[in-house]
Design a protein around this motif. Sequence first.
Motif, PDB file in Angstrom:
ATOM      1  N   LEU A  80       0.813  -1.223   0.000  1.00  0.00           N
ATOM      2  CA  LEU A  80       0.000   0.000   0.000  1.00  0.00           C
ATOM      3  C   LEU A  80       0.847   1.273   0.000  1.00  0.00           C
ATOM      4  O   LEU A  80       0.308   2.372  -0.089  1.00  0.00           O
ATOM      5  CB  LEU A  80      -0.926   0.009   1.225  1.00  0.00           C
ATOM      6  N   GLY A  81       2.157   1.128   0.106  1.00  0.00           N
ATOM      7  CA  GLY A  81       3.044   2.287   0.133  1.00  0.00           C
ATOM      8  C   GLY A  81       3.004   3.034   1.454  1.00  0.00           C
ATOM      9  O   GLY A  81       3.358   4.212   1.520  1.00  0.00           O
ATOM     10  N   GLU A  82       2.577   2.348   2.505  1.00  0.00           N
ATOM     11  CA  GLU A  82       2.405   3.001   3.807  1.00  0.00           C
ATOM     12  C   GLU A  82       3.588   2.820   4.751  1.00  0.00           C
ATOM     13  O   GLU A  82       3.559   3.326   5.861  1.00  0.00           O
ATOM     14  CB  GLU A  82       1.160   2.438   4.498  1.00  0.00           C
ATOM     15  N   ALA A  83       4.588   2.076   4.325  1.00  0.00           N
ATOM     16  CA  ALA A  83       5.668   1.758   5.264  1.00  0.00           C
ATOM     17  C   ALA A  83       7.036   1.847   4.596  1.00  0.00           C
ATOM     18  O   ALA A  83       7.661   0.839   4.313  1.00  0.00           O
ATOM     19  CB  ALA A  83       5.442   0.371   5.845  1.00  0.00           C
ATOM     20  N   PRO A  84       7.494   3.077   4.357  1.00  0.00           N
ATOM     21  CA  PRO A  84       8.832   3.207   3.781  1.00  0.00           C
ATOM     22  C   PRO A  84       9.860   2.565   4.721  1.00  0.00           C
ATOM     23  O   PRO A  84       9.734   2.643   5.931  1.00  0.00           O
ATOM     24  CB  PRO A  84       9.051   4.716   3.690  1.00  0.00           C
ATOM     25  N   GLY A  85      10.824   1.894   4.141  1.00  0.00           N
ATOM     26  CA  GLY A  85      11.860   1.272   4.950  1.00  0.00           C
ATOM     27  C   GLY A  85      11.569  -0.171   5.316  1.00  0.00           C
ATOM     28  O   GLY A  85      12.431  -0.854   5.849  1.00  0.00           O
ATOM     29  N   THR A  86      10.350  -0.644   5.051  1.00  0.00           N
ATOM     30  CA  THR A  86      10.066  -2.057   5.304  1.00  0.00           C
ATOM     31  C   THR A  86      10.464  -2.861   4.066  1.00  0.00           C
ATOM     32  O   THR A  86      10.758  -2.307   3.012  1.00  0.00           O
ATOM     33  CB  THR A  86       8.576  -2.303   5.612  1.00  0.00           C
ATOM     34  N   ALA A  87      10.448  -4.149   4.211  1.00  0.00           N
ATOM     35  CA  ALA A  87      10.801  -5.038   3.107  1.00  0.00           C
ATOM     36  C   ALA A  87       9.863  -4.801   1.928  1.00  0.00           C
ATOM     37  O   ALA A  87       8.653  -4.694   2.111  1.00  0.00           O
ATOM     38  CB  ALA A  87      10.716  -6.485   3.568  1.00  0.00           C
ATOM     39  N   LEU A 117      -1.022 -16.628   3.592  1.00  0.00           N
ATOM     40  CA  LEU A 117      -2.110 -16.505   2.606  1.00  0.00           C
ATOM     41  C   LEU A 117      -3.469 -16.296   3.260  1.00  0.00           C
ATOM     42  O   LEU A 117      -4.245 -15.441   2.831  1.00  0.00           O
ATOM     43  CB  LEU A 117      -2.145 -17.749   1.708  1.00  0.00           C
ATOM     44  N   ASN A 118      -3.758 -17.056   4.297  1.00  0.00           N
ATOM     45  CA  ASN A 118      -5.067 -16.954   4.935  1.00  0.00           C
ATOM     46  C   ASN A 118      -5.261 -15.623   5.673  1.00  0.00           C
ATOM     47  O   ASN A 118      -6.389 -15.221   5.929  1.00  0.00           O
ATOM     48  CB  ASN A 118      -5.301 -18.124   5.886  1.00  0.00           C
ATOM     49  N   ASP A 119      -4.154 -14.954   6.005  1.00  0.00           N
ATOM     50  CA  ASP A 119      -4.252 -13.675   6.724  1.00  0.00           C
ATOM     51  C   ASP A 119      -4.153 -12.455   5.812  1.00  0.00           C
ATOM     52  O   ASP A 119      -4.162 -11.323   6.299  1.00  0.00           O
ATOM     53  CB  ASP A 119      -3.161 -13.595   7.806  1.00  0.00           C
ATOM     54  N   LEU A 120      -4.062 -12.667   4.501  1.00  0.00           N
ATOM     55  CA  LEU A 120      -4.051 -11.520   3.587  1.00  0.00           C
ATOM     56  C   LEU A 120      -5.408 -10.820   3.652  1.00  0.00           C
ATOM     57  O   LEU A 120      -6.411 -11.422   4.036  1.00  0.00           O
ATOM     58  CB  LEU A 120      -3.744 -11.985   2.161  1.00  0.00           C
ATOM     59  N   PRO A 121      -5.436  -9.534   3.274  1.00  0.00           N
ATOM     60  CA  PRO A 121      -6.700  -8.784   3.358  1.00  0.00           C
ATOM     61  C   PRO A 121      -7.828  -9.429   2.549  1.00  0.00           C
ATOM     62  O   PRO A 121      -7.591 -10.012   1.490  1.00  0.00           O
ATOM     63  CB  PRO A 121      -6.335  -7.413   2.764  1.00  0.00           C
ATOM     64  N   ALA A 167      -5.797  -6.202  -3.199  1.00  0.00           N
ATOM     65  CA  ALA A 167      -5.268  -6.400  -4.557  1.00  0.00           C
ATOM     66  C   ALA A 167      -3.917  -7.110  -4.565  1.00  0.00           C
ATOM     67  O   ALA A 167      -3.484  -7.601  -5.611  1.00  0.00           O
ATOM     68  CB  ALA A 167      -5.167  -5.064  -5.290  1.00  0.00           C
ATOM     69  N   ILE A 168      -3.259  -7.216  -3.426  1.00  0.00           N
ATOM     70  CA  ILE A 168      -1.989  -7.943  -3.377  1.00  0.00           C
ATOM     71  C   ILE A 168      -2.185  -9.404  -3.795  1.00  0.00           C
ATOM     72  O   ILE A 168      -1.272 -10.023  -4.328  1.00  0.00           O
ATOM     73  CB  ILE A 168      -1.322  -7.846  -1.982  1.00  0.00           C
ATOM     74  N   VAL A 169      -3.385  -9.941  -3.601  1.00  0.00           N
ATOM     75  CA  VAL A 169      -3.615 -11.345  -3.965  1.00  0.00           C
ATOM     76  C   VAL A 169      -3.487 -11.548  -5.473  1.00  0.00           C
ATOM     77  O   VAL A 169      -3.208 -12.660  -5.924  1.00  0.00           O
ATOM     78  CB  VAL A 169      -4.965 -11.892  -3.444  1.00  0.00           C
ATOM     79  N   LEU A 170      -3.660 -10.485  -6.250  1.00  0.00           N
ATOM     80  CA  LEU A 170      -3.496 -10.572  -7.708  1.00  0.00           C
ATOM     81  C   LEU A 170      -2.027 -10.651  -8.101  1.00  0.00           C
ATOM     82  O   LEU A 170      -1.707 -10.921  -9.259  1.00  0.00           O
ATOM     83  CB  LEU A 170      -4.153  -9.370  -8.389  1.00  0.00           C
ATOM     84  N   GLY A 198     -13.450 -17.247  -2.340  1.00  0.00           N
ATOM     85  CA  GLY A 198     -14.157 -15.984  -2.533  1.00  0.00           C
ATOM     86  C   GLY A 198     -13.231 -14.770  -2.468  1.00  0.00           C
ATOM     87  O   GLY A 198     -13.683 -13.636  -2.504  1.00  0.00           O
ATOM     88  N   GLY A 199     -11.944 -15.019  -2.394  1.00  0.00           N
ATOM     89  CA  GLY A 199     -10.978 -13.929  -2.318  1.00  0.00           C
ATOM     90  C   GLY A 199     -10.581 -13.717  -0.902  1.00  0.00           C
ATOM     91  O   GLY A 199      -9.898 -12.889  -0.470  1.00  0.00           O
TER      92      GLY A 199
END
Length: 120
Positions: free
Chosen positions: A52-59, A88-92, A100-103, A119-120
């Motif tokens: 999401l671009g919310e954490a500069p400096g993270t991996a 995988l099960n904890d992704l948004p 959208a990271i799942v894509l 169902g996504g």
Amino acid sequence: MTTTPSVQLVSDLVNHIPEFRDAFDTHVFNQGGVLPHVFFWDVVQDTVRSFLGEAPGTADWRRTLDFLEEQSGRGVLGIDEVIVTSFLNDLPYPDEPGHAIVLQLGPVMAARFGRIRPGG
């Protein structure tokens, strides 16, 4: 003492992507050792924030997904359990930011994600 595949996964992740080192050190201190499923909660959170671009400096999320895709292709039960259950099960979910990271999942993880969360 023999290292389990799931603990080795955490070690390999931290060695491959050093941006996770601080989270790892805090985890070991707080938990008194390595609990792979617990640690991966932090991995998911940091990966989604990076996406999401919310954490500069993270991996960088791409490096994390590439590493986990490579590990998923090895067919090691302990590794697969952690990646499927605690990544995988904890992704948004579809109604959450960062879904959208799942894509962006590689073919092995995308197939597994589709099985556990059709169902996504």
